[in-house]
Design a protein around this motif. Sequence first.
Motif, short mmCIF file in Angstrom:
data_model
loop_
_atom_site.label_atom_id
_atom_site.label_comp_id
_atom_site.label_asym_id
_atom_site.label_seq_id
_atom_site.Cartn_x
_atom_site.Cartn_y
_atom_site.Cartn_z
N HIS A 15 0.85 -1.18 0.00
CA HIS A 15 0.00 0.00 0.00
C HIS A 15 0.89 1.23 0.00
O HIS A 15 2.04 1.17 0.41
N PHE A 16 0.36 2.35 -0.43
CA PHE A 16 1.03 3.63 -0.24
C PHE A 16 0.45 4.24 1.02
O PHE A 16 -0.77 4.34 1.16
N GLY A 17 1.31 4.61 1.96
CA GLY A 17 0.82 5.18 3.20
C GLY A 17 1.94 5.38 4.18
O GLY A 17 3.12 5.31 3.84
N ARG A 24 7.21 8.00 8.37
CA ARG A 24 7.14 8.78 7.13
C ARG A 24 5.89 8.36 6.37
O ARG A 24 5.44 7.24 6.49
N SER A 25 5.32 9.25 5.59
CA SER A 25 4.10 8.90 4.88
C SER A 25 4.33 8.98 3.37
O SER A 25 5.33 9.51 2.90
N GLY A 26 3.40 8.41 2.62
CA GLY A 26 3.47 8.43 1.17
C GLY A 26 4.48 7.44 0.61
O GLY A 26 4.93 7.59 -0.52
N LEU A 27 4.82 6.41 1.37
CA LEU A 27 5.79 5.41 0.94
C LEU A 27 5.08 4.13 0.52
O LEU A 27 3.95 3.87 0.91
N SER A 28 5.77 3.31 -0.26
CA SER A 28 5.28 1.97 -0.54
C SER A 28 5.53 1.14 0.70
O SER A 28 6.66 1.00 1.15
N THR A 29 4.47 0.62 1.30
CA THR A 29 4.58 -0.13 2.56
C THR A 29 4.04 -1.54 2.37
O THR A 29 3.27 -1.81 1.44
#
Length: 82
Positions: A15-17, A24-29
């Motif tokens: 997910h991206f989040g 940190r946010s907006g990362l591929s997780t």
Amino acid sequence: MIRVRLQLPGPPEYHFGPCFICRRSGLSTIRIGTMSSPGGPGHQTADTPLFVCRGCLGHLMLMHHTAHADPARPYVPAGHPC
């Protein structure tokens, strides 16, 4: 009491989040587990999925490998005086 269960369940869920560890946010997780709190009088049972970025996943895997390669306490057979 909050219980954290870490595992890679079945096929990976990307997910991206935000990352659970570095925040940190907006990362591929990727989902690595679940944090659960039990129900009780006046409380509801809650399950929160935990997602980490690739950098933190590598760090967790290294910690896991290191913990098994060099245990904190060496194995002592039962009945052996320490």
